[in-house]
Design a protein around this motif. Sequence first.
Motif, PDB file in Angstrom:
ATOM      1  N   GLU A  33       0.845  -1.192   0.000  1.00 48.17           N
ATOM      2  CA  GLU A  33       0.000   0.000   0.000  1.00 48.17           C
ATOM      3  C   GLU A  33       0.886   1.250   0.000  1.00 48.17           C
ATOM      4  N   ALA A  34       0.556   2.213  -0.860  1.00 47.67           N
ATOM      5  CA  ALA A  34       1.409   3.391  -0.974  1.00 47.67           C
ATOM      6  C   ALA A  34       0.617   4.570  -1.516  1.00 47.67           C
ATOM      7  N   VAL A  35       1.172   5.754  -1.318  1.00 50.40           N
ATOM      8  CA  VAL A  35       0.622   6.969  -1.907  1.00 50.40           C
ATOM      9  C   VAL A  35       1.701   7.609  -2.772  1.00 50.40           C
ATOM     10  N   THR A  36       1.276   8.286  -3.823  1.00 54.01           N
ATOM     11  CA  THR A  36       2.222   8.955  -4.713  1.00 54.01           C
ATOM     12  C   THR A  36       2.697  10.251  -4.074  1.00 54.01           C
ATOM     13  N   VAL A  37       4.015  10.471  -4.106  1.00 52.81           N
ATOM     14  CA  VAL A  37       4.564  11.717  -3.568  1.00 52.81           C
ATOM     15  C   VAL A  37       5.202  12.579  -4.649  1.00 52.81           C
ATOM     16  N   ALA A  38       5.530  12.020  -5.810  1.00 50.19           N
ATOM     17  CA  ALA A  38       6.118  12.822  -6.891  1.00 50.19           C
ATOM     18  C   ALA A  38       5.929  12.100  -8.220  1.00 50.19           C
ATOM     19  N   GLU A  39       5.834  12.885  -9.284  1.00 53.48           N
ATOM     20  CA  GLU A  39       5.705  12.335 -10.640  1.00 53.48           C
ATOM     21  C   GLU A  39       6.878  12.721 -11.537  1.00 53.48           C
ATOM     22  N   THR A  40       7.735  13.631 -11.062  1.00 55.35           N
ATOM     23  CA  THR A  40       8.897  14.052 -11.840  1.00 55.35           C
ATOM     24  C   THR A  40      10.122  14.111 -10.934  1.00 55.35           C
TER      25      THR A  40
END
Length: 318
Positions: A33-40
């Motif tokens: 289980e995880a959450v996104t912290v960055a896309e770049t």
Amino acid sequence: MPSPRYFLQHFVPFTGYPYAGTPTACNLCGSREAVTVAETDRRLKTLRSIACTQCGLIRTDPMPTPDELAEYYATAYRADYQLAFAGGPPRHHLNRSAREATFRADLLAPKLKPGARLLDFGSGSGEFLAEARKRGCDVTGVEPGRDYANYAREHHGVTVLDEAENPETFPAGHFDVISTHHVLEHLRNPAEAVERLARWLKPDGVLYAAVPNMAATGKPPHERFHFAHVHGYVRETFDLLARRAGLVPHTEYWREDTTVVYRKTDAPPAPLKNPGLAERLAVDLKPMSAGLFLASGAWIWPALRRNAKAVRDGLARR
């Protein structure tokens, strides 16, 4: 010098890196289980980073495979992050490494006694090994980067192994001091690596460990993400990584967030949890949109600062 295709793959903003990767569970606690912290990342290239909702450890998603990482480090890493196209370490790296080696040796001075056994895991160009040997230690390095390991052997005359992935590489309780400086962020399996290091440490030994602090202020959040750094740490996750291996911060030594001296402990294992940390990191590390950041011009100074010394080194060689 790398080819034009290399520059297109590794430097052009708003494009992905040349890898496929694979989804992985958290290396620290095993949760998926995880959450996104960055896309770049700091080049404004597409790179997704997620934080484990159980413990908070940040990782690249998808995670590069072992073969993809090996290829990257063999062909691109030094050029990407140190502009070292010619093989050996550039002058600005050697100068910085020498300063850091003196600082680290002074910090660990109570343990760097004549005859003490020291392992530097990720020894780079060997400046810390040379500094510790000057103080009478019996030193060994581990460095998979062939050019840098060869430089350490040739210029400092130190013993450097190419790898140490087998727990039996050294006997249990062999070293008085183990050091790993800005290495664990590069590893696919940092928890297993720290467990190996703890196994090789004497009961009264110390482990110096340092990684970039993802919670550090003073730079835009996306500047903290690099393709080379497949794991990201804050104080809580770094201590939990050590705790899993039976290590705790040594209160007699100075620390600064994710630069720590650890010691062994007999205390019972701690739960591998940091409730709410991932959600906090998702807020704290959320960057402005890549397009807005590019238009703002705020990226210019960090880029110049990162590369100025390397450019000066290149001009000085002419």
